[in-house]
Design a protein around this motif. Sequence first.
Motif, mmCIF file in Angstrom:
data_model
loop_
_atom_site.group_PDB
_atom_site.id
_atom_site.type_symbol
_atom_site.label_atom_id
_atom_site.label_comp_id
_atom_site.label_asym_id
_atom_site.label_seq_id
_atom_site.Cartn_x
_atom_site.Cartn_y
_atom_site.Cartn_z
ATOM 1 N N TYR A 23 38.027 48.437 30.608
ATOM 2 C CA TYR A 23 38.984 49.115 31.265
ATOM 3 C C TYR A 23 40.290 48.234 31.369
ATOM 4 C CZ TYR A 23 40.594 51.131 35.888
ATOM 5 O OH TYR A 23 41.342 51.711 36.975
ATOM 6 N N LYS A 24 41.393 48.735 31.052
ATOM 7 C CA LYS A 24 42.606 48.089 30.682
ATOM 8 C C LYS A 24 43.778 48.178 31.763
ATOM 9 C CE LYS A 24 43.876 51.754 27.620
ATOM 10 N NZ LYS A 24 42.544 52.727 27.670
ATOM 11 N N ILE A 25 43.669 49.128 32.931
ATOM 12 C CA ILE A 25 44.728 49.356 33.796
ATOM 13 C C ILE A 25 44.294 49.744 35.144
ATOM 14 C CG2 ILE A 25 45.335 51.509 32.714
ATOM 15 C CD1 ILE A 25 48.328 50.957 33.376
ATOM 16 N N LEU A 34 49.642 43.333 35.677
ATOM 17 C CA LEU A 34 48.893 42.846 36.686
ATOM 18 C C LEU A 34 47.207 42.646 36.145
ATOM 19 C CD1 LEU A 34 48.473 41.293 39.475
ATOM 20 C CD2 LEU A 34 48.233 43.578 40.382
ATOM 21 N N THR A 35 46.870 43.901 35.911
ATOM 22 C CA THR A 35 45.411 44.000 35.501
ATOM 23 C C THR A 35 45.075 42.928 34.258
ATOM 24 O OG1 THR A 35 45.554 46.239 35.763
ATOM 25 C CG2 THR A 35 43.591 45.674 34.526
ATOM 26 N N VAL A 36 46.006 42.812 33.132
ATOM 27 C CA VAL A 36 45.483 41.839 32.259
ATOM 28 C C VAL A 36 45.731 40.414 32.756
ATOM 29 C CG1 VAL A 36 46.754 40.873 30.044
ATOM 30 C CG2 VAL A 36 46.883 43.526 30.560
ATOM 31 N N LYS A 37 46.425 39.976 33.570
ATOM 32 C CA LYS A 37 46.670 38.744 34.192
ATOM 33 C C LYS A 37 45.408 38.478 34.816
ATOM 34 C CE LYS A 37 50.333 38.861 36.541
ATOM 35 N NZ LYS A 37 51.322 38.142 37.546
ATOM 36 N N TYR A 75 38.121 37.192 35.593
ATOM 37 C CA TYR A 75 37.595 38.383 36.490
ATOM 38 C C TYR A 75 37.466 39.601 35.763
ATOM 39 C CZ TYR A 75 38.815 35.519 40.590
ATOM 40 O OH TYR A 75 38.532 34.367 41.536
ATOM 41 N N ASP A 76 36.228 40.431 36.170
ATOM 42 C CA ASP A 76 36.075 41.814 35.700
ATOM 43 C C ASP A 76 36.866 42.632 36.675
ATOM 44 O OD1 ASP A 76 34.222 40.746 33.751
ATOM 45 O OD2 ASP A 76 32.560 40.751 35.287
#
Length: 435
Positions: free
Chosen positions: A222-224, A253-256, A262-263
């Motif tokens: 899950y990427k975003i 932000l999700t990538v960071k 973190y998952d």
Amino acid sequence: MDSFWEIIYSNLRYSDWSTILNWGWYVFIIDIPRFLILEIVVLFVTFRKRFLSKDQWHLARKRLMNEFPLITVLVPGHNEGKHLHKMVMSMQKQTYKNIEIIVVDDGSTDHTGIIGRSFEERGLITKFLRSEIRGGKASAANLGLKYSKGKFIVHIDADSSLDNDAIEKSLLPFYVYKNLGGVGGNLMVRNDDESLTATMQYLEYQQSISISRIVTSSLGLYKIISGAFGVFPRKVLERVGGWDVGPGLDGDLTVKIRKIGYDIHFEQSAICNTHVPVEWGKLAKQRLRWSRSLVRFRLRKHYDIWLPNKNFRWTNFFSFFENVFFGLVLDITWLIYMLRIIIENPEFLLFWLPFKYLVYLLLYFMQFLICLLIVKNKKKYLSKIIYVPLYPLYMGYFMRIVRTIAYFDEFFFYDSYKDPWNPQKTSKKAREFGA
């Protein structure tokens, strides 16, 4: 004169199947296995696992209610005054009650300031903040974060509204899974009847976004977490420094969060109803912005995801690979492929385009039936079945052309830094620092 279907049948009957496979192999090798077979298998496993673990989810709800932490609902926005009432009213109806609501006005020129202060005076929101000079959505979100007190931060767009149990449902995964850095809510289009443009997005959000995120979340890819509705532990947001300059700041932000170990989780039952563009031109502008962020963040800013280093994780690598391959690589390949057919075998198009349309129509119709099994409002969703024949054209041509233009724009002209969605002064600084 033969009918359209007779021509297709005749061509199909007498076509050279080696030619069909030569030009259309990707339909049978990539698209059908990825967007139908894999989805069916993963959805079955996911919902079976959820059913078998229902006692664990009941226990998680008890733990949540026993702890009853303060939750901050953070709503940054620019010129969103007309949408604030619906958003605020949806907050008043939440089943989870220990919340504070912070609305941040990012230099609006409409009546957002008057409306926001009125809500604060009436006690409908906890705090209204206004920045007289527009700094961009990231700036507004970070300002709200500084004033927030909640253990968890619920970030939503001002033009969104939540189902009554959405906040409660979005918090439960933190009490079920360990090491969660964020939870994404499930987006539904609320203005689907305003135009054909909005109706097609309604189908897209159900079939291509919601289902895809259930699948990628289950696979750890899950990427975003959408900016329209995402939930984050405060400590995680503080650790990554909050939001960086966008557009595409939600994916960034999700990538960071993923990069620091973190998952993240997609919670299909936490429903956010969002307002979408009702004109084709405005939709194209929105998707150009979204698609440019793939190049800007996944190939430039966060290029280290692709490299073997101390923070390397295979789930992050394959999350990027899935996004870039099925987005950018296949879209550019499609463009080259169409040019090759036109140059080398143009008469084949007379058969291939209608045949390909029928294949994708069948594929999307089967996806429609799968969605019908799990969607909440089945009656409303079923009423959209008459629009399914338009869906292959919408996704296969309109969206693909928009994405391809966006990729070229960003590769060669860095157009994400010129987008008026974000103030030029902040975009200029972001480019200077490689953000």
